[in-house]
Design a protein around this motif. Structure first.
Motif, PDB file in Angstrom:
ATOM      1  N   PHE A 390       0.914  -1.251   0.160  1.00 52.44           N
ATOM      2  CA  PHE A 390       0.034   0.038   0.088  1.00 52.44           C
ATOM      3  C   PHE A 390       0.794   1.320  -0.054  1.00 52.44           C
ATOM      4  CE2 PHE A 390      -2.918  -3.361   1.972  1.00 52.44           C
ATOM      5  CZ  PHE A 390      -3.884  -2.962   1.048  1.00 52.44           C
ATOM      6  N   VAL A 391       0.424   2.349  -0.684  1.00 57.73           N
ATOM      7  CA  VAL A 391       1.049   3.513  -0.681  1.00 57.73           C
ATOM      8  C   VAL A 391      -0.011   4.616  -0.358  1.00 57.73           C
ATOM      9  CG1 VAL A 391       2.283   5.492  -1.905  1.00 57.73           C
ATOM     10  CG2 VAL A 391       2.838   3.258  -2.466  1.00 57.73           C
ATOM     11  N   MET A 392       0.233   5.342   0.691  1.00 56.73           N
ATOM     12  CA  MET A 392      -0.559   6.525   0.877  1.00 56.73           C
ATOM     13  C   MET A 392      -0.277   7.859   0.544  1.00 56.73           C
ATOM     14  SD  MET A 392      -1.905   7.147   4.784  1.00 56.73           S
ATOM     15  CE  MET A 392      -2.939   8.508   5.369  1.00 56.73           C
ATOM     16  N   PHE A 393      -0.693   8.752  -0.107  1.00 50.60           N
ATOM     17  CA  PHE A 393      -0.287   9.907  -0.504  1.00 50.60           C
ATOM     18  C   PHE A 393      -0.489  11.136   0.486  1.00 50.60           C
ATOM     19  CE2 PHE A 393      -0.671   7.369  -4.424  1.00 50.60           C
ATOM     20  CZ  PHE A 393       0.544   7.305  -4.734  1.00 50.60           C
ATOM     21  N   VAL A 394       0.121  11.906   0.867  1.00 50.43           N
ATOM     22  CA  VAL A 394       0.027  12.971   1.881  1.00 50.43           C
ATOM     23  C   VAL A 394       0.565  14.500   1.173  1.00 50.43           C
ATOM     24  CG1 VAL A 394       0.154  14.115   3.945  1.00 50.43           C
ATOM     25  CG2 VAL A 394      -0.310  11.593   3.788  1.00 50.43           C
ATOM     26  N   GLY A 395      -0.388  15.235   0.547  1.00 46.45           N
ATOM     27  CA  GLY A 395       0.194  16.485   0.113  1.00 46.45           C
ATOM     28  C   GLY A 395      -0.872  17.674   0.865  1.00 46.45           C
ATOM     29  N   GLU A 396      -0.710  18.789   0.125  1.00 46.04           N
ATOM     30  CA  GLU A 396      -1.448  19.833   0.819  1.00 46.04           C
ATOM     31  C   GLU A 396      -2.697  19.605   0.441  1.00 46.04           C
ATOM     32  OE1 GLU A 396      -0.462  22.389   2.385  1.00 46.04           O
ATOM     33  OE2 GLU A 396       1.894  22.383   1.948  1.00 46.04           O
ATOM     34  N   ASP A 397      -3.470  19.482  -0.768  1.00 46.41           N
ATOM     35  CA  ASP A 397      -4.647  19.154  -0.875  1.00 46.41           C
ATOM     36  C   ASP A 397      -5.377  18.056   0.101  1.00 46.41           C
ATOM     37  OD1 ASP A 397      -4.147  20.650  -3.139  1.00 46.41           O
ATOM     38  OD2 ASP A 397      -4.446  19.218  -4.436  1.00 46.41           O
ATOM     39  N   GLU A 398      -4.624  16.963   0.102  1.00 46.38           N
ATOM     40  CA  GLU A 398      -5.184  15.987   0.890  1.00 46.38           C
ATOM     41  C   GLU A 398      -5.283  16.479   2.530  1.00 46.38           C
ATOM     42  OE1 GLU A 398      -2.973  15.752  -0.944  1.00 46.38           O
ATOM     43  OE2 GLU A 398      -3.601  14.093  -2.648  1.00 46.38           O
ATOM     44  N   LEU A 399      -4.263  17.070   3.227  1.00 43.25           N
ATOM     45  CA  LEU A 399      -4.315  17.558   4.450  1.00 43.25           C
ATOM     46  C   LEU A 399      -5.538  18.503   4.551  1.00 43.25           C
ATOM     47  CD1 LEU A 399      -0.429  17.947   4.937  1.00 43.25           C
ATOM     48  CD2 LEU A 399      -2.030  16.631   6.086  1.00 43.25           C
ATOM     49  N   ALA A 400      -5.831  19.346   3.545  1.00 46.23           N
ATOM     50  CA  ALA A 400      -6.977  20.495   3.676  1.00 46.23           C
ATOM     51  C   ALA A 400      -8.088  19.546   3.606  1.00 46.23           C
ATOM     52  CB  ALA A 400      -6.795  21.244   2.629  1.00 46.23           C
ATOM     53  N   GLY A 412      -4.030  -1.832  -8.324  1.00 44.85           N
ATOM     54  CA  GLY A 412      -3.904  -0.821  -8.923  1.00 44.85           C
ATOM     55  C   GLY A 412      -5.135   0.232  -8.453  1.00 44.85           C
ATOM     56  N   ASN A 413      -5.764  -0.386  -7.612  1.00 45.90           N
ATOM     57  CA  ASN A 413      -6.893   0.363  -7.021  1.00 45.90           C
ATOM     58  C   ASN A 413      -6.473   1.799  -6.194  1.00 45.90           C
ATOM     59  OD1 ASN A 413      -8.870  -1.106  -8.255  1.00 45.90           O
ATOM     60  ND2 ASN A 413      -9.184  -2.363  -6.554  1.00 45.90           N
ATOM     61  N   GLU A 414      -7.283   2.601  -6.394  1.00 47.07           N
ATOM     62  CA  GLU A 414      -6.886   3.870  -5.217  1.00 47.07           C
ATOM     63  C   GLU A 414      -8.246   4.574  -5.005  1.00 47.07           C
ATOM     64  OE1 GLU A 414      -3.719   6.533  -7.055  1.00 47.07           O
ATOM     65  OE2 GLU A 414      -4.725   8.186  -6.180  1.00 47.07           O
ATOM     66  N   GLU A 415      -8.115   4.602  -3.620  1.00 50.20           N
ATOM     67  CA  GLU A 415      -9.288   5.137  -3.148  1.00 50.20           C
ATOM     68  C   GLU A 415      -8.990   6.391  -1.971  1.00 50.20           C
ATOM     69  OE1 GLU A 415     -12.395   2.613  -1.846  1.00 50.20           O
ATOM     70  OE2 GLU A 415     -12.053   1.237  -3.443  1.00 50.20           O
ATOM     71  N   LYS A 416      -9.684   7.354  -2.020  1.00 44.49           N
ATOM     72  CA  LYS A 416      -9.597   8.347  -0.844  1.00 44.49           C
ATOM     73  C   LYS A 416     -10.394   8.230   0.130  1.00 44.49           C
ATOM     74  CE  LYS A 416      -7.921  12.595  -3.363  1.00 44.49           C
ATOM     75  NZ  LYS A 416      -8.222  14.043  -3.549  1.00 44.49           N
ATOM     76  N   HIS A 417      -9.810   8.333   1.399  1.00 43.05           N
ATOM     77  CA  HIS A 417     -10.509   8.110   2.574  1.00 43.05           C
ATOM     78  C   HIS A 417     -10.101   8.876   3.731  1.00 43.05           C
ATOM     79  CE1 HIS A 417     -12.685   4.702   0.885  1.00 43.05           C
ATOM     80  NE2 HIS A 417     -11.791   4.096   0.583  1.00 43.05           N
ATOM     81  N   ALA A 418     -10.772   9.037   4.714  1.00 39.84           N
ATOM     82  CA  ALA A 418     -10.046   9.593   5.916  1.00 39.84           C
ATOM     83  C   ALA A 418      -9.192   8.720   6.680  1.00 39.84           C
ATOM     84  CB  ALA A 418     -11.203  10.111   6.817  1.00 39.84           C
TER      85      ALA A 418
END
Length: 434
Positions: A390-400, A412-418
RNA sequence: GCGGAUGUAGCUCAGUUGGUUAGAGCGUCGGGUUGUGGUUCCGAAGGCCGUGGGUUCAAUUCCCAUCAUUCGCCCCA
């Protein structure tokens, strides 16, 4: 002259993938051995040299032990085997231990010898010993443990064979039946040990030499070495207690579904301290024709320390030969990394992202962070290469937004979650695998 | 301790019948417009051809030694 990057001759570096394999092997082994009620012990890698002079065998002490004199003038050895050490430990508590004592350990051992396939200068060896059980039950249990270990790796009984003999029987046959004196007996045991590797003419000549050209002895010796089963032993030894012990052991093994055990008169084992039943487990793959486990009964060792004797049996199994076995039979699994998730930082978010990473770790996840300034595709490539799923992305948009993309590199699936949802989905995956 | 085989890029190996700047694949690093891998495209870095000596006008190539790796013997967990 630059420094060498190679490990010391006959010793290995364990890079993470190697260490993972090593851990896998011994985790599996520990599980099996513990299931028989054995408890793990350990001891120093250094011992006084004289510990090995007593019973191990001259060649080993003189040529194969790493030894040195310490600053206090003591002769010190790096342990070449564990049996004298464990005997010492038992002797030290001879009176207070609750028998039968079942102990095991996984020491690293050193021997000064020429490295070759299956033999290095440093190896790790499982040692399993049972103290205070004088009957065949001990030998049977040890073979069950050895068998259970191989089965736990997925081996089937056609992949290995258990060879059984009895030191006592050999001694009686050599001294009483053949009438050889000590020196001849020693020469003959050394010959028997390697007779399968030699041509018949060479063996015949060696037998004649050992027997001093005495025709009767030559004939009896030759006949004896051709014995393939207990029934072929000379009549007066078929019911000798040593023979009975072998028969009894083979019986209890086959009654308990171990069908690949055989009597083998050529099985000797190098150490002088064996006193009764001995056994070895061989790989049946011809590429790997070496003994993987070896052991037997050594009733005399504990009493060398000046206490009452304790009947003892045990065996050892080395990591190098086991790895060769597993490899040649394709029993080595793909071992994934222990790291659950790589958190990839995008932009200048290190301090804020660290709080999230801590949350993940507090939930028991193994989390690596990539805070480097390399390009994203390189970071993903690195995660893939390390086998992190698993790879989790953390950037400005995500933090906001407090929503983070979690990518599964296998699907290859990617989903946005809290964050809480991310934690549970990784945990779910982990329990699903285990 | 004895015998055989092998040492060329990080890895696997070509190659030079002795002759200028030493080759491939994989891997690594960078790039294919600024935030997405596994398949592609372009580019780069990286070798005292194990080390020392000898023969030669010239040695990575031939010879000797040495060291290392590896297989076997001896011995053996």
């Amino acid at each position: 002259m630059s420094l060498s990057m190679q490990p010391y001759k006959g010793a290995r570096d364990f890079y993470p993938e190697d260490k993972r394999l090593h851990d896998y092997m011994f985790t599996t082994i520990r599980r099996v051995v513990r299931s028989f009620g054995y408890e793990e012990y350990d001891a120093p890698i250094l011992e006084p040299l004289e510990l090995y002079k007593a019973k191990t065998g001259d060649e080993i002490v003189n040529e194969q032990v790493y030894n040195f004199t310490d600053r206090g003038g003591r002769e010190v050895a790096i342990r070449p085997e564990m049996t004298p050490t464990v005997s010492r430990m038992v002797a030290a508590r001879r009176q207070e231990l609750p028998y039968p004592v079942r102990w095991f350990s996984v020491p690293n051992l050193w021997r000064y010898e020429r490295p070759q396939r299956g033999r290095l200068r440093e190896h790790w060896q499982l040692n399993v010993d049972i103290f205070g059980e004088e009957g065949v039950a001990a030998d049977h249990e040890l073979i069950e443990v050895a068998d259970g270990i191989l089965k736990a790796f997925g081996a089937t009984s056609s992949m290995y064979q258990v060879k059984i003999n009895n030191r006592e029987l050999i001694d009686v046959l050599i001294k009483d039946y053949l009438g050889l004196h000590d020196e001849q007996a020693h020469a003959l045991t050394k010959l028997i040990d390697r007779m399968y590797k030699l041509d018949k003419e060479v063996v015949d000549k060696a037998i004649a030499d050992v027997c001093g050209q005495d025709q009767t002895k030559i004939q009896k010796t030759t006949g004896l070495l051709q014995v393939k089963s207990l029934d072929q032993l000379p009549a007066e030894y078929k019911d000798h207690p040593a023979t009975v012990a072998i028969r009894e052991l083979l019986g209890v093994l086959s009654a308990n579904r171990i069908d690949n055990a055989v009597f083998d008169i050529s099985l000797m084992r190098g150490f002088d301290y064996y006193t009764g039943l001995v056994f070895e487990v061989f790989d049946t793959n011809p590429d790997n024709n070496r003994s993987m486990f070896g052991g037997g009964r050594y009733d005399g060792l504990v009493s060398l320390f000046g206490v009452e004797p304790v009947p003892t049996a045990g065996f050892g199994m080395g990591d190098v030969t086991l790895a060769n076995f597993l490899d040649s039979h394709k029993l080595l699994p793909e071992l994934p990394t222990e790291t659950d998730v790589l958190v990839v930082l995008i932009g200048d978010v290190y301090s804020r992202a660290s709080k999230i990473v801590r949350e993940l770790r507090e939930e028991g996840l193994n989390v690596a962070v990539d805070a480097s300034s390399r390009k994203l595709d390189k970071k993903l490539k690195a995660a893939d290469k390390r086998g992190i799923r698993f790879v989790m992305f953390v950037g400005e948009d995500e933090l906001a937004a407090e929503q983070y993309p979690l990518k599964d590199l296998v699907t290859g699936n990617e989903e946005k979650h809290a964050v809480p949802r991310i934690i549970t989905s990784i945990q779910d995956y982990r329990t699903q695998v285990n």
